[in-house]
Design a protein around this motif. Structure first.
Motif, PDB file in Angstrom:
ATOM      1  N   CYS A 153       0.844  -1.195   0.000  1.00  0.00           N
ATOM      2  CA  CYS A 153       0.000   0.000   0.000  1.00  0.00           C
ATOM      3  C   CYS A 153       0.878   1.243   0.000  1.00  0.00           C
ATOM      4  O   CYS A 153       1.498   1.571   1.011  1.00  0.00           O
ATOM      5  CB  CYS A 153      -0.923  -0.008   1.214  1.00  0.00           C
ATOM      6  SG  CYS A 153      -2.205  -1.264   1.135  1.00  0.00           S
ATOM      7  N   ASP A 154       0.915   1.928  -1.139  1.00  0.00           N
ATOM      8  CA  ASP A 154       1.819   3.057  -1.361  1.00  0.00           C
ATOM      9  C   ASP A 154       1.053   4.381  -1.228  1.00  0.00           C
ATOM     10  O   ASP A 154       0.447   4.848  -2.184  1.00  0.00           O
ATOM     11  CB  ASP A 154       2.430   2.925  -2.768  1.00  0.00           C
ATOM     12  CG  ASP A 154       3.576   3.875  -3.008  1.00  0.00           C
ATOM     13  OD1 ASP A 154       3.823   4.762  -2.177  1.00  0.00           O
ATOM     14  OD2 ASP A 154       4.234   3.737  -4.067  1.00  0.00           O
ATOM     15  N   GLU A 155       1.055   4.942  -0.014  1.00  0.00           N
ATOM     16  CA  GLU A 155       0.340   6.195   0.265  1.00  0.00           C
ATOM     17  C   GLU A 155      -1.128   6.095  -0.169  1.00  0.00           C
ATOM     18  O   GLU A 155      -1.701   7.052  -0.707  1.00  0.00           O
ATOM     19  CB  GLU A 155       1.020   7.367  -0.468  1.00  0.00           C
ATOM     20  CG  GLU A 155       2.456   7.628  -0.054  1.00  0.00           C
ATOM     21  CD  GLU A 155       2.589   8.374   1.269  1.00  0.00           C
ATOM     22  OE1 GLU A 155       1.574   8.573   1.942  1.00  0.00           O
ATOM     23  OE2 GLU A 155       3.716   8.754   1.616  1.00  0.00           O
ATOM     24  N   VAL A 156      -1.755   4.966   0.113  1.00  0.00           N
ATOM     25  CA  VAL A 156      -3.084   4.705  -0.448  1.00  0.00           C
ATOM     26  C   VAL A 156      -4.184   5.585   0.129  1.00  0.00           C
ATOM     27  O   VAL A 156      -5.250   5.738  -0.487  1.00  0.00           O
ATOM     28  CB  VAL A 156      -3.483   3.216  -0.302  1.00  0.00           C
ATOM     29  CG1 VAL A 156      -2.579   2.334  -1.118  1.00  0.00           C
ATOM     30  CG2 VAL A 156      -3.512   2.791   1.153  1.00  0.00           C
ATOM     31  N   THR A 157      -3.966   6.161   1.319  1.00  0.00           N
ATOM     32  CA  THR A 157      -5.012   7.008   1.905  1.00  0.00           C
ATOM     33  C   THR A 157      -4.543   8.448   2.092  1.00  0.00           C
ATOM     34  O   THR A 157      -5.232   9.242   2.744  1.00  0.00           O
ATOM     35  CB  THR A 157      -5.475   6.449   3.266  1.00  0.00           C
ATOM     36  OG1 THR A 157      -4.350   6.371   4.160  1.00  0.00           O
ATOM     37  CG2 THR A 157      -6.082   5.063   3.111  1.00  0.00           C
ATOM     38  N   ALA A 158      -3.415   8.805   1.496  1.00  0.00           N
ATOM     39  CA  ALA A 158      -2.835  10.134   1.737  1.00  0.00           C
ATOM     40  C   ALA A 158      -3.755  11.267   1.300  1.00  0.00           C
ATOM     41  O   ALA A 158      -3.732  12.352   1.892  1.00  0.00           O
ATOM     42  CB  ALA A 158      -1.491  10.248   1.028  1.00  0.00           C
ATOM     43  N   GLN A 159      -4.573  11.044   0.275  1.00  0.00           N
ATOM     44  CA  GLN A 159      -5.410  12.111  -0.255  1.00  0.00           C
ATOM     45  C   GLN A 159      -6.873  12.006   0.197  1.00  0.00           C
ATOM     46  O   GLN A 159      -7.732  12.731  -0.305  1.00  0.00           O
ATOM     47  CB  GLN A 159      -5.356  12.101  -1.794  1.00  0.00           C
ATOM     48  CG  GLN A 159      -3.964  12.357  -2.348  1.00  0.00           C
ATOM     49  CD  GLN A 159      -3.932  12.327  -3.866  1.00  0.00           C
ATOM     50  OE1 GLN A 159      -4.866  11.890  -4.520  1.00  0.00           O
ATOM     51  NE2 GLN A 159      -2.845  12.823  -4.439  1.00  0.00           N
ATOM     52  N   LEU A 160      -7.135  11.121   1.150  1.00  0.00           N
ATOM     53  CA  LEU A 160      -8.519  10.881   1.553  1.00  0.00           C
ATOM     54  C   LEU A 160      -8.833  11.549   2.892  1.00  0.00           C
ATOM     55  O   LEU A 160      -7.941  11.864   3.676  1.00  0.00           O
ATOM     56  CB  LEU A 160      -8.768   9.370   1.647  1.00  0.00           C
ATOM     57  CG  LEU A 160      -8.381   8.555   0.400  1.00  0.00           C
ATOM     58  CD1 LEU A 160      -8.720   7.095   0.605  1.00  0.00           C
ATOM     59  CD2 LEU A 160      -9.078   9.099  -0.843  1.00  0.00           C
ATOM     60  N   ASP A 161     -10.114  11.733   3.150  1.00  0.00           N
ATOM     61  CA  ASP A 161     -10.517  12.379   4.400  1.00  0.00           C
ATOM     62  C   ASP A 161     -10.274  11.430   5.574  1.00  0.00           C
ATOM     63  O   ASP A 161     -10.187  10.209   5.400  1.00  0.00           O
ATOM     64  CB  ASP A 161     -11.992  12.782   4.329  1.00  0.00           C
ATOM     65  CG  ASP A 161     -12.908  11.567   4.245  1.00  0.00           C
ATOM     66  OD1 ASP A 161     -13.260  10.998   5.295  1.00  0.00           O
ATOM     67  OD2 ASP A 161     -13.276  11.178   3.114  1.00  0.00           O
ATOM     68  N   PRO A 162     -10.144  11.970   6.801  1.00  0.00           N
ATOM     69  CA  PRO A 162      -9.795  11.147   7.968  1.00  0.00           C
ATOM     70  C   PRO A 162     -10.733   9.982   8.228  1.00  0.00           C
ATOM     71  O   PRO A 162     -10.276   8.890   8.595  1.00  0.00           O
ATOM     72  CB  PRO A 162      -9.831  12.160   9.126  1.00  0.00           C
ATOM     73  CG  PRO A 162      -9.522  13.473   8.489  1.00  0.00           C
ATOM     74  CD  PRO A 162     -10.167  13.413   7.141  1.00  0.00           C
TER      75      PRO A 162
END
Length: 204
Positions: A153-162
């Motif tokens: 998982c390569d920064e898979v949630t970096a752009q998502l809301d908390p």
């Protein structure tokens, strides 16, 4: 066990020395380091999507690569190592429905859809009709085929809301426990790495 020893990658005529890495089944391993150091390149090498310039990758005591320029994945065979990046919009064919994209990999599992809070009606839509968080949930379900043993998982949630981040990591941790997956978490977020990982590798 997925293991990288004495790895060297070549990227734009530059040689990059990769860290020693061992990922066991049922383990959550973190990987962090400055932007541009080669974290994504390392993940793509482990998934057979980028050649290893030199070194050795082994999986479950079976040697996959020794100093060769060819990707590790054999043609026409399921890849047990899946890499997921942070831009899910690039992971789907824009002309295909999401149902077609998912079933190309493996049959849809209703339990997986529920675990990642996926509304079945999303499957009839096209990628442009969903948000980034919705697409990433579908991207994860597609990567979690029955043949998958290691998930990168390569920064898979970096752009998502908390809230979406919490949902996804909770589901992934349950997946590791239930299926004894090996999970590599690549991130700049130290709080995330400390919360979900058994140990963390620092790639300088």
């Amino acid at each position: 066990m997925l293991k990288l020893v004495s790895g060297v990658a070549k990227r734009e005529k530059k040689l990059i020395k990769l860290p020693e890495l061992t990922l066991h089944s049922g383990e959550i391993l973190g990987l962090t380091g400055p932007s541009g150091c080669g974290k994504s390149t390392l993940a793509m090498i482990l998934a057979g999507m980028h050649p290893l310039h030199s070194g050795t990758i082994t999986q479950s005591q079976c040697e996959l690569k020794i100093a060769t320029t060819e990707p590790a994945t054999a043609k026409n065979s399921p890849n047990s190592v899946q890499w997921i990046c942070q831009q899910p919009e690039f992971a789907f064919n824009p002309r295909w429905s999401l149902e077609r994209s998912l079933t190309e990999s493996h049959p849809i599992d209703a339990r997986q859809l529920a675990r990642y809070k996926i509304d079945p009606s999303w499957l009839k839509r096209f990628p442009s009709e969903l948000s980034g968080g919705e697409l990433q949930r579908l991207n994860l379900v597609r990567a979690l085929a029955p043949t998958t043993k290691y998930l990168l998982c390569d920064e898979v949630t970096a752009q998502l809301d908390p809230l979406t981040q919490q949902d996804i990591w909770r589901a992934l941790c349950d997946e590791v426990d239930q299926r004894q997956l090996g999970l590599l978490v690549i991130s700049h977020n130290d709080d995330l790495l400390n919360a979900v990982c058994d140990s963390v590798i620092h790639f300088n």
